[in-house]
Design a protein around this motif. Sequence first.
Motif, short mmCIF file in Angstrom:
data_model
loop_
_atom_site.label_atom_id
_atom_site.label_comp_id
_atom_site.label_asym_id
_atom_site.label_seq_id
_atom_site.Cartn_x
_atom_site.Cartn_y
_atom_site.Cartn_z
N ARG A 11 6.70 -6.18 -9.20
CA ARG A 11 5.37 -5.57 -9.08
C ARG A 11 5.46 -4.07 -9.33
NH1 ARG A 11 2.16 -2.75 -5.43
NH2 ARG A 11 -0.03 -3.41 -5.23
N GLU A 12 4.76 -3.61 -10.34
CA GLU A 12 4.66 -2.18 -10.59
C GLU A 12 3.65 -1.57 -9.63
OE1 GLU A 12 6.25 -0.11 -12.52
OE2 GLU A 12 7.52 -1.60 -13.52
N PRO B 106 8.11 0.46 -7.17
CA PRO B 106 7.96 -0.96 -7.49
C PRO B 106 8.42 -1.83 -6.32
CG PRO B 106 9.23 0.19 -9.19
CD PRO B 106 9.14 1.11 -8.01
N ALA B 107 8.10 -3.12 -6.41
CA ALA B 107 8.55 -4.10 -5.41
C ALA B 107 9.05 -5.33 -6.13
CB ALA B 107 7.41 -4.46 -4.45
N TYR B 108 9.94 -6.05 -5.45
CA TYR B 108 10.58 -7.23 -6.06
C TYR B 108 10.77 -8.31 -5.00
CZ TYR B 108 14.29 -10.22 -7.93
OH TYR B 108 15.03 -11.30 -8.34
N LEU B 109 10.76 -9.56 -5.44
CA LEU B 109 11.02 -10.70 -4.56
C LEU B 109 11.42 -11.90 -5.40
CD1 LEU B 109 8.38 -12.75 -4.97
CD2 LEU B 109 7.28 -11.03 -3.55
N ASP C 135 0.84 -1.21 0.00
CA ASP C 135 0.00 0.00 0.00
C ASP C 135 0.87 1.25 0.00
OD1 ASP C 135 -2.29 -1.50 0.01
OD2 ASP C 135 -2.67 -1.30 2.16
N ARG C 136 1.93 1.22 0.78
CA ARG C 136 2.84 2.37 0.81
C ARG C 136 3.59 2.51 -0.52
NH1 ARG C 136 6.18 0.95 4.54
NH2 ARG C 136 8.07 0.73 3.31
N CYS C 137 3.99 1.37 -1.10
CA CYS C 137 4.64 1.41 -2.41
C CYS C 137 3.73 2.07 -3.44
CB CYS C 137 5.00 0.00 -2.86
SG CYS C 137 6.39 -0.75 -1.99
#
Length: 205
Positions: free
Chosen positions: A201-202, A162-165, A154-156
Amino acid sequence: MGVAIRTASAGDRELVVRLLDQAFLDDPVSRWVFPGDEYRRRTHHRLMAAFTDVVLAEGRIDVTEDGTACALWVSVPAADDHGQGADQDTGEDDGPARVRAAVDPENERVELIGRLAAEIHPSGRAHAYLWMIGVAPEHQGEGIGTALIASVLDRCDREGLPAYLEASNARSRKLYERLGFEPTDRPLDLPDGPQMWPMWREPRN
């Protein structure tokens, strides 16, 4: 699902290590790094402790107030013109080698997993990196992990980040896909071992 979340401190180290050890002890990647059940039971927690120490020092660990789950996050800066993040260690004594020395010096896979993950890690754009998330086995499937991750996503979204894993098993991959992560170009095939799926994740508007 209402889940109370707080930021872990150094006093939560043993809790986090225990959660990660329990959650990943039988994970396909952990079984590859530490082949043999008895060997893994004796040694696996050391790697989880090393990861915990890195993220306590360089990132942020979220834990649920009831102590049933934790998530390890690192903020990765944008790469400079040479493709290196602002805080990347370029010395000879690099991270994977240090982790191997601290965890299990005779086990080359402890170092190899770090090197292979680094090779597939996207560079260029700043992003939030979900290093690991661990949920106590008796509470898996209750939505706790989803709530823990969603609070950061939510903060991203608000910040346009973006987020990555890397997903280490098919079950977690499906969870991450539901949260908006998509596999990148190709999975990582560990030598004579399982696959890992890098996922990006964009931010959502």
